[in-house]
Motif scaffolding. Structure first.
Motif, PDB file in Angstrom:
ATOM      1  N   ARG A   1      26.850  38.281  46.532  1.00  0.00           N
ATOM      2  CA  ARG A   1      26.067  38.425  45.304  1.00  0.00           C
ATOM      3  C   ARG A   1      26.886  39.016  44.156  1.00  0.00           C
ATOM      4  O   ARG A   1      26.335  39.241  43.074  1.00  0.00           O
TER       5      ARG A   1
ATOM      6  N   PRO B   1      30.117  38.021  42.284  1.00  0.00           N
ATOM      7  CA  PRO B   1      31.215  37.069  42.038  1.00  0.00           C
ATOM      8  C   PRO B   1      32.510  37.790  41.680  1.00  0.00           C
ATOM      9  O   PRO B   1      32.520  38.748  40.904  1.00  0.00           O
ATOM     10  N   GLY B   2      33.589  37.323  42.298  1.00  0.00           N
ATOM     11  CA  GLY B   2      34.903  37.868  41.984  1.00  0.00           C
ATOM     12  C   GLY B   2      35.365  38.984  42.889  1.00  0.00           C
ATOM     13  O   GLY B   2      36.533  39.404  42.815  1.00  0.00           O
TER      14      GLY B   2
END
Length: 287
Positions: free
Chosen positions: A233, A235-236
């Motif tokens: 949940r 991103p990155g």
């Protein structure tokens, strides 16, 4: 219970933000909790909680103005109660229906990823503008601990933490900093609400997770499950890199908890805090 039983400052903040709460017909109920005095006020068209910040908490930087502004930023999130007003010592918030999480509910929100999802939502919100100062917090707790328990080895350790650079952040975000079952309400619609935001501020998400893992004694399996759900949940973020960052924060969390236990012992005289702090004293070779 008559409203005159509450102190002058609370009556003043009620008169400013919700004068109808001062009517004699209002139900005034004491609410148990660890964070100072709390009153629930119920009347026609309102149901609120008044939370006090004790003098000791004000000394360590707990401020109702900051907490009010932070909660106001979360008004549209369903993550937190809605704030209504504040003074230096008092915060007025809407009463949130629900009960503190029991052990079965806690296990469920860990296994289903509900807690990971909630914290991921929080950590993607706009930052508050109130950066956490962990080393200043160390110093405040140190000063409020029992002087007779401060050994030379402990003083050396304390100065070491104050001199060190903090771990490099993986991602800055708004943090709650006190996530545990007692601060989670499980609502009838299945939603989760976090309460007691007095320690919240901006910091590294890995610090929040380190506190969560250690403070709640999560097993290795529970930690891995949480990390997997969380990075999905966020991103990155890489799971392995995040795990390494969480581990880097753990000694800092251990020391924060040691100081908190010692401060609470000095404030309350409750021997349970000595027992809770003993493993951390051993970890740091202080006994």
């Amino acid at each position: 219970m008559p409203v005159c039983r509450i102190d002058a400052e609370l009556r003043s903040v009620l008169a400013q933000f919700l004068p109808q709460a001062l009517q004699e017909s209002v139900a005034l109920l004491p609410v148990s909790g660890l964070s100072g005095i709390r009153w629930r006020l119920q009347g026609v068209g309102f149901d609120l909680l008044a939370r006090e910040a004790s003098a000791k908490k004000i000394q360590i930087g707990v401020g109702r103005r900051q907490e009010f502004r932070l909660l106001r930023m979360l008004n549209d999130s369903s993550l937190a109660p809605r704030p209504l007003g504040f003074s230096a010592r008092w915060l007025l918030i809407e009463w949130v229906p629900g009960a503190p999480m029991n052990s079965q509910g806690w296990e469920k929100v860990l296994k289903t990823g509900a807690l990971a999802g909630m914290l991921a939502r929080l950590h993607q919100r706009q930052r508050s503008g109130y950066p956490l100062n962990l080393q200043a917090l160390y110093e405040h707790y140190w000063v409020s601990s029992d002087p007779d328990r401060r050994s030379p080895s402990w003083l050396r350790l304390h100065k070491w933490f104050l001199r060190q650079h903090l771990p490099v952040s993986i991602r800055q975000a708004l943090l709650h900093m006190d996530v545990h079952p007692g601060n989670l309400l499980y609502q009838q619609n299945g939603g989760l609400v976090l309460i007691d935001w007095e320690y919240a501020g901006d910091g590294d998400v890995a610090l929040e997770l380190a506190l969560l893992f250690f403070g709640n004694r999560l097993t290795v399996e529970e930690r891995e499950c949480f990390l997997g759900d969380y990075v999905l949940r966020m991103p990155g973020l890489d799971r392995n890199h995040l795990r390494w960052k969480v581990d880097a924060w753990l000694p800092w969390v251990y020391y924060l908890m040691l100081l908190w236990y010692e401060s609470r012992w000095q404030q309350t005289g409750n021997q349970d805090f000595i027992a809770l702090g003993a493993p951390l004293h051993r970890y740091f070779s202080l006994i």
